[in-house]
Structures are given as structure tokens and as C-alpha cells.
Scaffold this active site. Sequence first.
Site, PDB file in Angstrom:
ATOM      1  N   LYS A 184       0.766  -1.036   0.033  1.00 45.59           N
ATOM      2  CA  LYS A 184      -0.119   0.040   0.130  1.00 45.59           C
ATOM      3  C   LYS A 184       0.920   1.281  -0.082  1.00 45.59           C
ATOM      4  O   LYS A 184       1.541   1.655   1.119  1.00 45.59           O
ATOM      5  CB  LYS A 184      -0.742  -0.041   1.301  1.00 45.59           C
ATOM      6  N   GLU A 257      11.085   1.143   9.795  1.00 43.70           N
ATOM      7  CA  GLU A 257      11.929   1.943   9.596  1.00 43.70           C
ATOM      8  C   GLU A 257      10.913   3.478   9.980  1.00 43.70           C
ATOM      9  O   GLU A 257      10.318   3.788   9.018  1.00 43.70           O
ATOM     10  CB  GLU A 257      12.234   1.880   8.330  1.00 43.70           C
ATOM     11  N   CYS A 291      14.317  10.474   6.104  1.00 40.76           N
ATOM     12  CA  CYS A 291      14.315   9.870   7.188  1.00 40.76           C
ATOM     13  C   CYS A 291      15.726  10.182   8.026  1.00 40.76           C
ATOM     14  O   CYS A 291      15.821  10.669   9.150  1.00 40.76           O
ATOM     15  CB  CYS A 291      14.075   8.580   7.288  1.00 40.76           C
ATOM     16  N   GLU A 389      11.278  16.192  14.826  1.00 45.38           N
ATOM     17  CA  GLU A 389      11.754  16.084  13.536  1.00 45.38           C
ATOM     18  C   GLU A 389      10.770  17.047  12.541  1.00 45.38           C
ATOM     19  O   GLU A 389       9.637  16.883  12.409  1.00 45.38           O
ATOM     20  CB  GLU A 389      11.298  14.720  13.035  1.00 45.38           C
TER      21      GLU A 389
HETATM   22  P1  NAD Z   1       3.207   8.264   7.845  1.00 44.75           P
HETATM   23  O1  NAD Z   1       3.616   7.378   8.984  1.00 44.75           O
HETATM   24  O2  NAD Z   1       2.249   9.666   8.124  1.00 44.75           O
HETATM   25  O3  NAD Z   1       2.572   7.675   6.615  1.00 44.75           O
HETATM   26  C1  NAD Z   1       3.380   6.539   6.157  1.00 44.75           C
HETATM   27  C2  NAD Z   1       2.284   5.155   5.413  1.00 44.75           C
HETATM   28  O4  NAD Z   1       1.537   4.946   6.430  1.00 44.75           O
HETATM   29  C3  NAD Z   1       1.366   5.834   4.575  1.00 44.75           C
HETATM   30  O5  NAD Z   1       1.195   5.003   3.521  1.00 44.75           O
HETATM   31  C4  NAD Z   1       0.263   6.017   5.291  1.00 44.75           C
HETATM   32  O6  NAD Z   1      -1.123   5.898   4.438  1.00 44.75           O
HETATM   33  C5  NAD Z   1       0.092   4.832   6.184  1.00 44.75           C
HETATM   34  N1  NAD Z   1      -0.574   4.828   7.472  1.00 44.75           N
HETATM   35  C6  NAD Z   1      -1.211   6.003   8.071  1.00 44.75           C
HETATM   36  N2  NAD Z   1      -1.786   5.641   9.105  1.00 44.75           N
HETATM   37  C7  NAD Z   1      -1.864   4.215   9.220  1.00 44.75           C
HETATM   38  C8  NAD Z   1      -2.157   3.428  10.233  1.00 44.75           C
HETATM   39  N3  NAD Z   1      -2.765   3.643  11.292  1.00 44.75           N
HETATM   40  N4  NAD Z   1      -1.647   2.176  10.158  1.00 44.75           N
HETATM   41  C9  NAD Z   1      -1.124   1.623   8.878  1.00 44.75           C
HETATM   42  N5  NAD Z   1      -0.637   2.369   7.878  1.00 44.75           N
HETATM   43  C10 NAD Z   1      -0.916   3.791   8.148  1.00 44.75           C
HETATM   44  O7  NAD Z   1       4.469   8.841   7.250  1.00 44.75           O
HETATM   45  P2  NAD Z   1       5.059   9.871   6.057  1.00 44.75           P
HETATM   46  O8  NAD Z   1       4.467  11.400   6.713  1.00 44.75           O
HETATM   47  O9  NAD Z   1       4.441   9.380   4.876  1.00 44.75           O
HETATM   48  O10 NAD Z   1       6.449   9.850   5.981  1.00 44.75           O
HETATM   49  C11 NAD Z   1       7.367  10.698   6.914  1.00 44.75           C
HETATM   50  C12 NAD Z   1       7.794   9.836   7.824  1.00 44.75           C
HETATM   51  O11 NAD Z   1       8.403   8.814   7.341  1.00 44.75           O
HETATM   52  C13 NAD Z   1       9.039  10.629   8.532  1.00 44.75           C
HETATM   53  O12 NAD Z   1       8.879  10.707  10.143  1.00 44.75           O
HETATM   54  C14 NAD Z   1      10.211   9.919   8.459  1.00 44.75           C
HETATM   55  O13 NAD Z   1      11.188  10.215   9.114  1.00 44.75           O
HETATM   56  C15 NAD Z   1       9.604   8.606   8.057  1.00 44.75           C
HETATM   57  N6  NAD Z   1      10.766   7.835   7.330  1.00 44.75           N
HETATM   58  C16 NAD Z   1      11.479   6.899   7.773  1.00 44.75           C
HETATM   59  C17 NAD Z   1      12.448   6.328   7.134  1.00 44.75           C
HETATM   60  C18 NAD Z   1      13.075   5.232   7.402  1.00 44.75           C
HETATM   61  O14 NAD Z   1      13.681   4.305   6.845  1.00 44.75           O
HETATM   62  N7  NAD Z   1      13.448   5.221   8.817  1.00 44.75           N
HETATM   63  C19 NAD Z   1      12.349   6.398   5.602  1.00 44.75           C
HETATM   64  C20 NAD Z   1      11.686   7.484   4.804  1.00 44.75           C
HETATM   65  C21 NAD Z   1      10.437   8.120   5.935  1.00 44.75           C
END
Ligand code: NAD
Length: 483
Positions: A184, A257, A291, A389
Amino acid sequence: MTLEPGSLGARADAAKRYANLIGGRPTPAGRHLPVANPATGEIVGHMPIGTADDLDAAVAAARAAFPAWSATPSETRKQACLAIAAALKDHAEELAHLLTLEQGKPLNGLGSRWEIGGAQAWTAATAALDIPVKVLQDDNQGRVELHRKAIGVVGSITPWNFPVLIACWHIVPAVRAGNTVVIKPSPHTPLATIRLVELINAVLPPGVVNIVAGDDALGAAMSAHPGIDKMVFTGSSATGRKIMGAAAQTLKRLTLELGGNDAGIVLPDVDPKQIAEGLFWGAFVNNGQTCAALKRLYVHDSIYDAVCAELVRVAATVSVGNGLDESSALGPIQNAMQFNRVRELVEDAKARGGRVLIGGTPPEGAPGHFYPVTLVADVDHGIRLVDEEQFGPALPIIRYSDVEAVIAKANDNANGLGGSIWSADTAKARALALRLDCGIAWVNKHGAIQPNAPFGGVKQSGIGVEFGEEGLFENTTIQTVIS
Ligand code: NAD
């Protein structure tokens, strides 16, 4: 180059309704939502909104494909993954273009072409890994073998910052190890991932990789789905916690991650001129929406002003613009929510004594979520821009005078993804890097990743690693055979 409004959207098919892919077949959705270009607001295409029934169908397709795929010889799976890498190469420009339209990042520099190239490189490197049987004992007392077997159906949920690269980080090790996948993508950036899965489906048997795009609720349903055996998630720590909770009901395996708030520490022995470019791009790669970007910069008092001046010099040369403009080095922030968050954190820092060295005020009335490259000096812990962050183009620069105290400060954060030490003495820097509470530490660089170096966070930045043998093994369960 001047841009006419709308002129760069020409290659997008705004009317196109994308379909989910389930069991190797396009599965049209009953409902769609427009996906907008963050640089212009123009519609790039329409994403399908998958339902709970679509999710059930995708999981059923993945379960049906699992017995044959997991029994497929390792060499055949390796060749299939190499064929995915070749497809990425053949379609690189098409994917990069679509990615820029929906994500906003520039085609050039560390933008879309770099991301698709990275996806190809990681896919090829993962394909080449093997999962040998390990013989732990073989003597007259008996033989003990350690086997690594595929887990089953892997559910993948991806974020919007590197949608295609991260999708490949999830999908390819999973299928290389013999699992099947339901992915997804983020609702902010679903289109290039749908195209990626179409290309993958031209290579793999039906049902091995399925995609169901949809809203956050679909992600929650995936995490709780009894037909999914493992979740791999990249995104915020807040969502990671929810996934862990939902996954507990069926004791799914997890790779998480999550967010980071990486510290970079500049020691007094550096030449500010020499490190300025590295510091800048360590923080501003992908407009700070990375990230493991440098998110808190600590600079020794004796060179603080010189480093600030050099960073301003580099920042002033960076062109921010529409990602389709070949001269843009950075694009817009990907979405309004993130734009507002960055603005809020910078305004808070200003109100609490932060000194804006460059940027700090977004352009009025212009289309798109453009926020200027922003450097904020004279801030410290206790300010949101430092403690939280930011995930955007605003870097706080903190003054320090004592190395022991600054290591303690760098570690005084719930996150522990990356960190860096900058020094002319690399041996000393390596020793200090080992004292940072983080999963990956760099010396005189920040954010550099490579397919053979395991990557993951400690503390609340995640569970498990990706990349290399260790990352591949997270897609397996151990079975020991004693005879
Ligand atoms: P997010 O957590 O808002 O969303 C990520 C995904 O999770 C989306 O596909 C979203 O639809 C889904 N999602 C949202 N609520 C959910 C739930 N309750 N259950 C399951 N899935 C759900 O994150 P974002 O805003 O897309 O990305 C930014 C964040 O991601 C930042 O904090 C960044 O640091 C982190 N990030 C981490 C890494 C890493 O490798 N550690 C890499 C990239 C981004």
C-alpha cells in the site's frame, strides 16, 4: 528558464484513472481521488481507493501464489529480481517523470532520476544475495542445520518521500527470499508505485506482488489482517506504534523504519569551507524530507560563525523550483500538511530567539508548497525545531563548547536513526561516532547509504534493518533441523 503556469504538466495524463493490481490483473476501483503536483496544484492522475474487499482479494492472491513462489528455486528468483532491475532501467525516464510530477522532487541532482537509479541498483544488489543453509554442527554426535524459510505474505506500507526506492527496499528482498507481497503506497504519492508494480507484474508470476492503494484506514486494516504474516513499514514513529499494536493480534513479524532527528557534530579542527557542501546536502537532500537527514547541527563555538557563513554561502547557490525544470536542485515540500509543519516550527524558533540566517519566509501567493532553504542559528534544546523532527528544509544550528556535553545532548532524543561527526581526525571521529545512540553513523558525511550496509534505527526510530544479508534475512524465519 522561465516557466509558464501549467506548461510543465503537459506530459501528465490528468484524466488517467489508475487501477490496483491484484493477482496479476488490473482491478478498477469504484472510487478515485486526484493526485496533485505539489509544485503547481495541477492534477497528475487519479488514484484508486481500495476497499476492505480489495485488500482481502489481494491477500488471497498473495496467499495463493505463495506455495509455488516459495518453492521456486533460488536461482530462478534471483533471475526474476534481476529482470525487475532491468525493467527499472528500461523505464527509468518514464518513472522519474511520474515521480517528479506527484512527489515534487527535481528530475536532476539527488532527485527522481537518482531515486530510480537507486531503486535499480538496490534491486540488482539484493538479487545477487544468497540464503545458504548454515551447518552448525556435523560430527559423530549429529548434524544441525539452520535453514531460512520464507515467512508468507508480507504487507508493505510506504511513505511519500522516496516512494519508488522504498517500495523496492520492501518488495525485492521479500520476493527474493520467497515471500509474496501486498503493498500500500502513501496516498500522497501512489502513482509511480502503481506503475512500478505493473512493471514487476510483467516479470513475476501473478499474485506474487499485489498493490492496493488507498487511505490510511487501509493501512490500519493491513496491519491487523490475519492473512498477512509480516509487516514492513517505513514512515512516522506515530504510525509505526499503531502498526505494532495492530500487528500484535496475530503476532506478525515486523520491520519498522521510522522517524529520525539525526544529530551532526562539527569538531573545532575542521575547515568550514571544506565541509560546508557535505553538511548542506546531508541536511537538505530531498528538501530535508529524508528520514536519515541531518536535522540538528551542533557546531563548536570556535568555528560557529564561520560554519554558519559557509552554509549560507552554499544555500544561496541552490535553486528551488518546479522539479521538471532541469535547473532545479530542490523542489517544493510534498504536501500542505508538511509545509504547515515546517512553517510552524520555524515561526516558533523565531519567536523564541532563533536567528534566521537565510530563508524563513515562504513566498506569498505563489502556487505550490514552496518553502525556502532555511538556516536558523542561536537555538538550543527546548525549541521544537530542535527537539522534533522537522522533515523539511529548515536546519537548526546549535552552538557548543564541550565535546562530552554535546554527545550527551545529541543522544538526548527519543529517536536514534543516524548521526555524524565532522573532524580532520577521522580516527577520533570514528570513536565519537560509536558513542552516538543511532543505527547508522557517518564520519565527514551524513545520509550516505549503500546496498551492502545494513540500515535501521535504534530507540524509537525503528525495529530491524534493511539492506544487505541482514536486511534480506528479516524476510525469513529460521528453522533448525537436528538429525
Ligand atoms: P506516515 O506515517 O504519515 O505515513 C506512512 C504510511 O503509513 C502511508 O502509506 C500512510 O497511508 C500509512 N498509514 C497512516 N496511518 C496508518 C495506520 N494507522 N496504520 C497503517 N498505516 C498507516 O509517514 P509519512 O508522513 O508518509 O512519512 C514521513 C515519516 O516517515 C517521517 O517521520 C520520516 O522520518 C519517516 N521515514 C522513515 C524512513 C526510515 O527508513 N527510517 C524512511 C522514510 C521516511
